[in-house]
Design an enzyme around this catalytic site. Structure first.
Site, short mmCIF file in Angstrom:
data_model
loop_
_atom_site.label_atom_id
_atom_site.label_comp_id
_atom_site.label_asym_id
_atom_site.label_seq_id
_atom_site.Cartn_x
_atom_site.Cartn_y
_atom_site.Cartn_z
CG HIS A 192 -24.29 -7.77 61.53
ND1 HIS A 192 -23.97 -8.48 62.73
CD2 HIS A 192 -24.59 -8.24 60.78
CE1 HIS A 192 -24.18 -9.73 62.21
NE2 HIS A 192 -24.68 -9.71 60.96
NE ARG A 248 -22.56 -10.03 48.30
CZ ARG A 248 -24.05 -9.69 48.57
NH1 ARG A 248 -24.68 -8.65 47.98
NH2 ARG A 248 -24.88 -10.54 48.94
CD GLU A 302 -20.98 -10.01 58.29
OE1 GLU A 302 -20.69 -11.39 57.56
OE2 GLU A 302 -22.09 -10.19 59.15
CG ASN A 344 -17.74 -12.49 47.47
OD1 ASN A 344 -17.96 -13.46 48.38
ND2 ASN A 344 -18.53 -11.63 47.62
CG HIS A 381 -27.53 7.69 53.52
ND1 HIS A 381 -28.57 8.84 53.04
CD2 HIS A 381 -27.73 8.01 54.96
CE1 HIS A 381 -29.57 9.16 53.77
NE2 HIS A 381 -29.09 8.95 55.00
CD GLU A 411 -27.86 12.51 56.58
OE1 GLU A 411 -28.31 13.70 56.53
OE2 GLU A 411 -28.30 11.40 56.58
#
Length: 365
Positions: A106, A110, A157, A161, A175, A223
């Site tokens: 993965h 954020r 993932e 926060n 990208h 993309e």
């Protein structure tokens, strides 16, 4: 692949950000333990690991070829631990890497509004929300999204926060790539949902593949690549590097990736190298971009890292060191659980985390 020149994001007030986050996300801390959750919270299922989240010191695990560690017995006597029966020469370690069972697991980054991002990814890109976990005591929430289960697919993932609604993506991150069967139709859906299209559908420059570029609610670029049915629709992570030959050699030696193709575009002054663990129509790949004359990039504080599965985090760490990388989390089991990981930086400072394959599957049970 068409728009590879580096873009400049709005600069964030980092002093304000430092005050609001449990771990500093300045560029200097990025080169120490920049991910808010050292390898994403998939490796931290309990509150017992909060100290690790905050970058607390861990017991150092001996690496291959090092001296045997001293162990303290209950009676206070020092005993020598047995040296691991593993290869210690550079040649053996790097040869082992080529045969290690590795897969990109993965990518961690954020976002400022988790619900909004989940809605965009599911409705516009066709991803599924695989799992979500809130950790109120540490003031963050994670969401895992992808096109299939985590034990067989590359997924994203997302980390939210509490109270932080904006991040600086920087100029180094490029990208993510998503393979779709109809780029034009996907772009229509994205526009109807209020999404941003930065490059209309059309053939890639110098080729025939139909592509388009879009941005998610946080400004991360995607993309869209037109392909037939594929087992791995989330197919690409593009990062910019300052020395392409150095990066290629590092990822071949330390990560065991294959160099799948190289394409130079002198008209736009960039070169790309596509690397991975199998053909790019069936596997997620890393696309490295070198812009002529640009040797350093601002990595911002949004993008965190890629996680990769391995059969042995100890040998992996040794290979990283032998190949010019830097270990920022020594290999070993995490406190409180048995999942073994190690974290490293490549020569450009991009972070990756390696996770024991068996331990990873146990966590998904």
């Amino acid at each position: 692949m068409a728009t590879h020149s580096h873009h400049v994001s709005a600069t964030l007030n980092l002093s304000k950000l430092r005050a609001s986050l449990p771990l500093s996300l300045s560029s200097s801390s990025s080169s120490r333990l920049s991910a808010m959750r050292i390898s994403g919270s998939s490796y931290f299922p309990s509150r017992r690991l909060a100290l690790l989240h905050l970058g607390s010191a861990l017991p150092q695990t001996p690496l291959l070829g090092g001296k045997a560690s001293n162990l303290l017995k209950s009676d206070g006597n020092i005993v020598e631990a047995a040296q691991a029966a593993t290869p210690t020469t550079k040649e053996n370690v790097l040869e082992w890497v080529k045969n290690d069972k590795r897969r990109m697991l993965h990518v961690v980054y954020r976002v400022g509004d988790l619900d909004k991002t989940i809605k965009f990814y599911t409705e516009c890109l066709g991803m599924k929300l695989l799992r979500k976990r809130d950790i109120p005591e540490d003031r963050y929430t994670n969401a895992f999204l992808g096109f299939g289960p985590e034990d067989s697919h590359f997924v994203v993932e997302l980390t939210y926060n509490y109270g932080v609604d904006k991040y600086d993506i920087g100029t180094g991150f490029g990208h993510f790539g998503v393979a779709v069967e109809d780029v034009a139709r996907t772009v229509e859906i994205i526009k109807a949902k209020g999404g941003t299209v930065t490059r209309e559908p059309g053939p890639v420059e110098g080729g025939s593949t139909i592509i388009a570029f879009i941005e998610d609610p946080d400004g991360y670029k995607f993309e869209l690549l037109e392909r037939g049915p594929t087992p791995e629709p989330l197919c690409q992570v593009m990062l910019r590097v300052g020395d392409l030959d150095r990066a290629i050699n590092f990822y071949k030696k330390a990560f065991g990736m294959e160099l799948l193709r190289v394409r130079d575009n002198p008209n736009y002054k960039y070169t790309i190298a596509v690397m991975g663990y199998g053909p790019e129509d069936k596997n997620a790949v890393l696309e490295l971009t070198y812009n002529y004359g640009v040797t350093e990039y601002d990595k911002g504080n949004g993008y965190a890292q890629i996680a990769i599965g391995t059969d042995d985090v100890y040998k992996t760490a040794e290979a990283v060191k032998l190949s010019g990388g830097k270990i920022i989390l020594e290999p070993g089991p995490l406190p409180g659980i048995n999942t073994k990981i190690t974290a490293c930086l490549d020569p450009d400072g991009w972070k990756s985390v390696f996770v024991d394959n068996v331990d990873f599957l146990k966590e998904l049970e």
